[in-house]
Scaffold this motif. Structure first.
Motif, short mmCIF file in Angstrom:
data_model
loop_
_atom_site.label_atom_id
_atom_site.label_comp_id
_atom_site.label_asym_id
_atom_site.label_seq_id
_atom_site.Cartn_x
_atom_site.Cartn_y
_atom_site.Cartn_z
N GLU A 117 22.26 -9.21 8.84
CA GLU A 117 21.40 -10.09 8.05
C GLU A 117 21.73 -11.56 8.33
O GLU A 117 20.82 -12.37 8.53
N LYS A 121 19.19 -14.39 10.12
CA LYS A 121 18.91 -15.70 9.53
C LYS A 121 19.28 -16.82 10.50
O LYS A 121 18.54 -17.79 10.65
N THR A 125 16.71 -19.51 12.22
CA THR A 125 16.91 -20.95 12.05
C THR A 125 16.98 -21.65 13.40
O THR A 125 16.37 -22.71 13.58
#
Length: 145
Positions: A117, A121, A125
């Protein structure tokens, strides 16, 4: 007295495999630690980071196969001293699973899910930052700030 000493210090096939697994594990730990620090560094490019993560995975597989080899030899050796070879192998395997499964399901799996996870992310980004920079360079958006 010499024969007794030799018996105490006799290196069996299983002992040699365990020593090899310990040595490979220790070496892999050091190499993985260094590669992980490099991949976390801002000095390395994204492609280098991906390559380092692939190498880290490869070292993990190497350690796993080394220990599997040592355990397989131990189980085979234990089974050879019994009249019920296959049953003893099955029982040894069940004992091993009973020892490893709780740690695997209680720690390893949740940690892998957490890291996946976090990685997703981070990748999202980074991709958004690259897209924004490309759009800025093309003059599609103004400079930040």
């Amino acid at each position: 007295l010499v024969d007794v000493k030799r018996e105490y210090f006799q290196i069996t096939d299983i002992f040699a495999r365990v020593i090899m697994a310990l040595g490979i594990s220790a070496l892999a730990f050091v190499v993985i630690y260094i590669m992980d620090k490099l991949s976390d560094s801002e000095r390395t490019a994204a492609q280098v980071d991906r390559t380092l993560r692939t190498l880290i995975t490869a070292f993990g597989v190497l350690v796993g196969f080394t220990w599997e080899h040592a355990f397989a030899a131990a189980v085979t050796d234990i089974a050879e001293h019994s009249n019920y070879h296959e049953l003893v192998k099955l029982l040894c395997s069940c004992v091993l699973v009973a020892g490893v499964f709780p740690a695997h399901s209680g720690y390893v799996v949740p940690k892998i899910l957490q890291l996946q996870e976090e990685n997703s992310k981070r990748v999202a980004t980074e991709e958004m930052a690259e897209i924004s920079e490309s759009m800025r360079q093309l003059g599609l958006v103004g400079s930040p700030g």
